[in-house]
Design a protein around this motif. Structure first.
Motif, PDB file in Angstrom:
ATOM      1  N   GLU A   1      76.609  44.127 100.816  1.00 28.34           N
ATOM      2  CA  GLU A   1      76.869  45.270 101.696  1.00 28.34           C
ATOM      3  C   GLU A   1      75.610  45.717 102.434  1.00 28.34           C
ATOM      4  OE1 GLU A   1      78.621  48.369  99.322  1.00 28.34           O
ATOM      5  OE2 GLU A   1      80.429  47.186  98.932  1.00 28.34           O
ATOM      6  N   LYS A   2      74.460  45.552 101.796  1.00 30.25           N
ATOM      7  CA  LYS A   2      73.198  45.948 102.417  1.00 30.25           C
ATOM      8  C   LYS A   2      72.662  44.862 103.341  1.00 30.25           C
ATOM      9  CE  LYS A   2      71.651  49.217  98.939  1.00 30.25           C
ATOM     10  NZ  LYS A   2      70.593  49.582  98.002  1.00 30.25           N
ATOM     11  N   GLY A   3      73.482  43.853 103.579  1.00 29.24           N
ATOM     12  CA  GLY A   3      73.077  42.809 104.509  1.00 29.24           C
ATOM     13  C   GLY A   3      72.327  41.657 103.877  1.00 29.24           C
ATOM     14  N   GLY A   4      72.114  41.749 102.604  1.00 32.59           N
ATOM     15  CA  GLY A   4      71.448  40.648 101.908  1.00 32.59           C
ATOM     16  C   GLY A   4      72.417  39.505 101.671  1.00 32.59           C
ATOM     17  N   VAL A   5      71.893  38.353 101.589  1.00 33.82           N
ATOM     18  CA  VAL A   5      72.725  37.185 101.310  1.00 33.82           C
ATOM     19  C   VAL A   5      72.459  36.790  99.870  1.00 33.82           C
ATOM     20  CG1 VAL A   5      73.220  34.804 101.932  1.00 33.82           C
ATOM     21  CG2 VAL A   5      72.590  36.449 103.701  1.00 33.82           C
ATOM     22  N   PHE A   6      73.509  36.809  99.081  1.00 30.82           N
ATOM     23  CA  PHE A   6      73.350  36.427  97.690  1.00 30.82           C
ATOM     24  C   PHE A   6      73.525  34.925  97.567  1.00 30.82           C
ATOM     25  CE2 PHE A   6      75.003  35.458  93.477  1.00 30.82           C
ATOM     26  CZ  PHE A   6      73.969  35.961  92.705  1.00 30.82           C
ATOM     27  N   LYS A   7      72.495  34.269  97.085  1.00 31.39           N
ATOM     28  CA  LYS A   7      72.533  32.806  96.969  1.00 31.39           C
ATOM     29  C   LYS A   7      72.658  32.344  95.527  1.00 31.39           C
ATOM     30  CE  LYS A   7      69.710  32.258 101.055  1.00 31.39           C
ATOM     31  NZ  LYS A   7      68.452  31.824 101.605  1.00 31.39           N
ATOM     32  N   GLY A   8      72.762  33.264  94.605  1.00 29.08           N
ATOM     33  CA  GLY A   8      72.857  32.862  93.207  1.00 29.08           C
ATOM     34  C   GLY A   8      71.490  32.527  92.634  1.00 29.08           C
ATOM     35  N   ARG A   9      71.514  31.945  91.452  1.00 29.19           N
ATOM     36  CA  ARG A   9      70.293  31.583  90.753  1.00 29.19           C
ATOM     37  C   ARG A   9      69.582  30.448  91.501  1.00 29.19           C
ATOM     38  NH1 ARG A   9      71.160  29.798  84.710  1.00 29.19           N
ATOM     39  NH2 ARG A   9      72.125  31.827  84.751  1.00 29.19           N
ATOM     40  N   PRO A  10      68.246  30.514  91.625  1.00 27.61           N
ATOM     41  CA  PRO A  10      67.549  29.409  92.278  1.00 27.61           C
ATOM     42  C   PRO A  10      67.713  28.124  91.463  1.00 27.61           C
ATOM     43  CG  PRO A  10      65.987  30.991  91.354  1.00 27.61           C
ATOM     44  CD  PRO A  10      67.360  31.557  91.168  1.00 27.61           C
ATOM     45  N   LYS A  11      67.779  27.009  92.172  1.00 30.15           N
ATOM     46  CA  LYS A  11      67.973  25.730  91.499  1.00 30.15           C
ATOM     47  C   LYS A  11      66.718  25.385  90.701  1.00 30.15           C
ATOM     48  CE  LYS A  11      71.415  23.991  94.585  1.00 30.15           C
ATOM     49  NZ  LYS A  11      71.910  22.911  95.388  1.00 30.15           N
ATOM     50  N   ASP A  12      66.921  24.852  89.534  1.00 29.20           N
ATOM     51  CA  ASP A  12      65.827  24.450  88.666  1.00 29.20           C
ATOM     52  C   ASP A  12      65.474  22.996  88.996  1.00 29.20           C
ATOM     53  OD1 ASP A  12      64.141  23.688  86.623  1.00 29.20           O
ATOM     54  OD2 ASP A  12      65.287  24.698  85.053  1.00 29.20           O
ATOM     55  N   GLU A  13      64.499  22.828  89.885  1.00 28.81           N
ATOM     56  CA  GLU A  13      64.124  21.490  90.350  1.00 28.81           C
ATOM     57  C   GLU A  13      63.608  20.607  89.213  1.00 28.81           C
ATOM     58  OE1 GLU A  13      64.924  20.172  93.228  1.00 28.81           O
ATOM     59  OE2 GLU A  13      65.839  22.106  93.676  1.00 28.81           O
ATOM     60  N   GLU A  14      62.907  21.208  88.273  1.00 28.38           N
ATOM     61  CA  GLU A  14      62.386  20.453  87.127  1.00 28.38           C
ATOM     62  C   GLU A  14      63.536  19.829  86.335  1.00 28.38           C
ATOM     63  OE1 GLU A  14      59.192  19.587  84.228  1.00 28.38           O
ATOM     64  OE2 GLU A  14      58.967  20.680  86.090  1.00 28.38           O
ATOM     65  N   LEU A  15      64.578  20.612  86.095  1.00 24.29           N
ATOM     66  CA  LEU A  15      65.748  20.118  85.370  1.00 24.29           C
ATOM     67  C   LEU A  15      66.426  18.993  86.150  1.00 24.29           C
ATOM     68  CD1 LEU A  15      67.709  20.364  82.998  1.00 24.29           C
ATOM     69  CD2 LEU A  15      68.900  22.137  84.278  1.00 24.29           C
ATOM     70  N   ARG A  16      66.562  19.169  87.452  1.00 25.92           N
ATOM     71  CA  ARG A  16      67.183  18.135  88.295  1.00 25.92           C
ATOM     72  C   ARG A  16      66.381  16.840  88.258  1.00 25.92           C
ATOM     73  NH1 ARG A  16      69.348  22.385  89.323  1.00 25.92           N
ATOM     74  NH2 ARG A  16      71.239  22.801  90.466  1.00 25.92           N
ATOM     75  N   LYS A  17      65.047  16.953  88.284  1.00 25.82           N
ATOM     76  CA  LYS A  17      64.191  15.764  88.211  1.00 25.82           C
ATOM     77  C   LYS A  17      64.359  15.063  86.863  1.00 25.82           C
ATOM     78  CE  LYS A  17      60.605  17.462  91.329  1.00 25.82           C
ATOM     79  NZ  LYS A  17      59.238  17.978  91.398  1.00 25.82           N
ATOM     80  N   THR A  18      64.459  15.857  85.799  1.00 28.77           N
ATOM     81  CA  THR A  18      64.624  15.290  84.464  1.00 28.77           C
ATOM     82  C   THR A  18      65.931  14.514  84.367  1.00 28.77           C
ATOM     83  OG1 THR A  18      63.364  17.098  83.478  1.00 28.77           O
ATOM     84  CG2 THR A  18      64.776  15.850  81.993  1.00 28.77           C
ATOM     85  N   VAL A  19      67.020  15.137  84.797  1.00 25.30           N
ATOM     86  CA  VAL A  19      68.332  14.478  84.751  1.00 25.30           C
ATOM     87  C   VAL A  19      68.323  13.241  85.645  1.00 25.30           C
ATOM     88  CG1 VAL A  19      70.779  14.715  85.348  1.00 25.30           C
ATOM     89  CG2 VAL A  19      69.620  16.549  84.100  1.00 25.30           C
ATOM     90  N   ALA A  20      67.747  13.358  86.850  1.00 27.92           N
ATOM     91  CA  ALA A  20      67.681  12.218  87.777  1.00 27.92           C
ATOM     92  C   ALA A  20      66.902  11.056  87.157  1.00 27.92           C
ATOM     93  CB  ALA A  20      67.045  12.648  89.096  1.00 27.92           C
ATOM     94  N   GLY A  21      65.834  11.381  86.447  1.00 24.06           N
ATOM     95  CA  GLY A  21      65.034  10.343  85.790  1.00 24.06           C
ATOM     96  C   GLY A  21      65.828   9.579  84.745  1.00 24.06           C
ATOM     97  N   TYR A  22      66.571  10.307  83.918  1.00 24.20           N
ATOM     98  CA  TYR A  22      67.391   9.643  82.893  1.00 24.20           C
ATOM     99  C   TYR A  22      68.508   8.827  83.537  1.00 24.20           C
ATOM    100  CZ  TYR A  22      65.092  12.363  79.219  1.00 24.20           C
ATOM    101  OH  TYR A  22      64.179  12.900  78.357  1.00 24.20           O
ATOM    102  N   LEU A  23      69.102   9.367  84.587  1.00 20.68           N
ATOM    103  CA  LEU A  23      70.167   8.634  85.288  1.00 20.68           C
ATOM    104  C   LEU A  23      69.622   7.355  85.914  1.00 20.68           C
ATOM    105  CD1 LEU A  23      72.103  11.555  87.017  1.00 20.68           C
ATOM    106  CD2 LEU A  23      73.026   9.981  85.307  1.00 20.68           C
ATOM    107  N   ALA A  24      68.417   7.427  86.495  1.00 18.15           N
ATOM    108  CA  ALA A  24      67.816   6.269  87.157  1.00 18.15           C
ATOM    109  C   ALA A  24      67.554   5.128  86.186  1.00 18.15           C
ATOM    110  CB  ALA A  24      66.523   6.680  87.854  1.00 18.15           C
TER     111      ALA A  24
END
Length: 184
Positions: free
Chosen positions: A133-156
Motif C-alpha cells: 500500500e505504501k508503494g513498496g514492492v514486496f519481493k519475498g525473502r532474498p535468494k540464498d545464492e550460497e545454497l543454490r551454488k551448493t545444490v548446483a554443485g551436487y547436481l553437476a
C-alpha cells in the motif's frame, strides 16, 4: 539403547544453540533441522525415524520444536511410541506415554504452537499488505545464492540422489526441487 536429541529452528538464520545447550549431557546424538515445522517432511526428522529402535529415547526441548501442526505432532508421536520409543519434552518435564492424559496435554500444547504459527503468518501478511500500500514492492525473502551454488554443485556431479543432496545441503525436498527447477 540410545538417547537422541531433536532440534529444529525455522530457518538457516536462526540459532539453535539454546536447544542444543538444553540437550547437552542428556543425549548420545543430536539431529538438527533448519526448516519449518509446518509438516514432517524434514531431513533430520526422517533420519531420526530411521535411526531409532525400540527402547530408545528421543528428547526435545519443547513440543513446538517437534511440530507446529497438531495433527503432525500427534502422528509423529504415535509413530515413535508405537515402536516402543520414549519421547520426553524437557521444558514441560513431560514424558509422552500415549495415555489419555498425556495425549490431551500434548494436544493442547500442540494447538498453542499451531495458533502461534497462524498468528505469525497473519502478521507477516499484514506487513506485506502495508508495504504494498505504501508503494513498496514486496519481493519475498532474498535468494540464498550460497545454497543454490551448493545444490548446483551436487547436481553437476551427477552421482547423488535427490535425497542425498537434500541431506548434504540441509534442505527440504520441496526446497531442493524448487532450486533444481530454477537451475534448469
Amino acid at each position: 539403547m540410545k538417547t537422541f536429541g531433536y532440534v529444529r529452528v525455522s530457518s538457516k538464520d536462526q540459532n539453535e544453540s539454546r536447544q542444543i545447550e538444553a540437550l547437552k549431557g542428556l543425549v548420545d546424538e543430536i539431529l538438527i533441522d533448519k526448516c519449518s515445522g509446518k509438516n514432517a517432511d524434514r531431513p533430520q526428522l526422517q533420519a531420526l525415524f530411521q535411526k531409532v529402535r525400540s527402547g530408545d529415547t528421543v528428547k526435545i526441548k519443547s513440543v513446538d520444536r517437534l511440530a507446529r501442526n497438531t495433527r503432525d505432532l500427534l502422528e509423529i508421536l504415535d509413530h515413535l511410541t508405537s515402536q516402543g520409543i520414549k519421547v520426553i519434552f524437557i521444558d514441560n518435564n513431560m514424558t509422552f506415554d500415549d495415555t489419555p492424559t498425556s495425549k490431551f496435554y500434548v494436544t493442547m500444547l500442540g494447538a498453542v504452537g499451531e495458533l502461534e504459527r497462524s498468528f505469525i503468518r497473519q502478521r507477516q501478511q499484514e506487513g506485506i499488505e502495508i508495504a504494498k500500500e505504501k508503494g513498496g514492492v514486496f519481493k519475498g525473502r532474498p535468494k540464498d545464492e550460497e545454497l543454490r551454488k551448493t545444490v548446483a554443485g551436487y547436481l553437476a556431479k551427477g552421482s547423488y540422489t535427490s535425497q542425498e543432496i537434500c541431506k548434504l545441503a540441509g534442505v527440504s525436498r520441496a526446497t531442493f526441487f524448487r532450486i533444481k527447477k530454477e537451475l534448469v
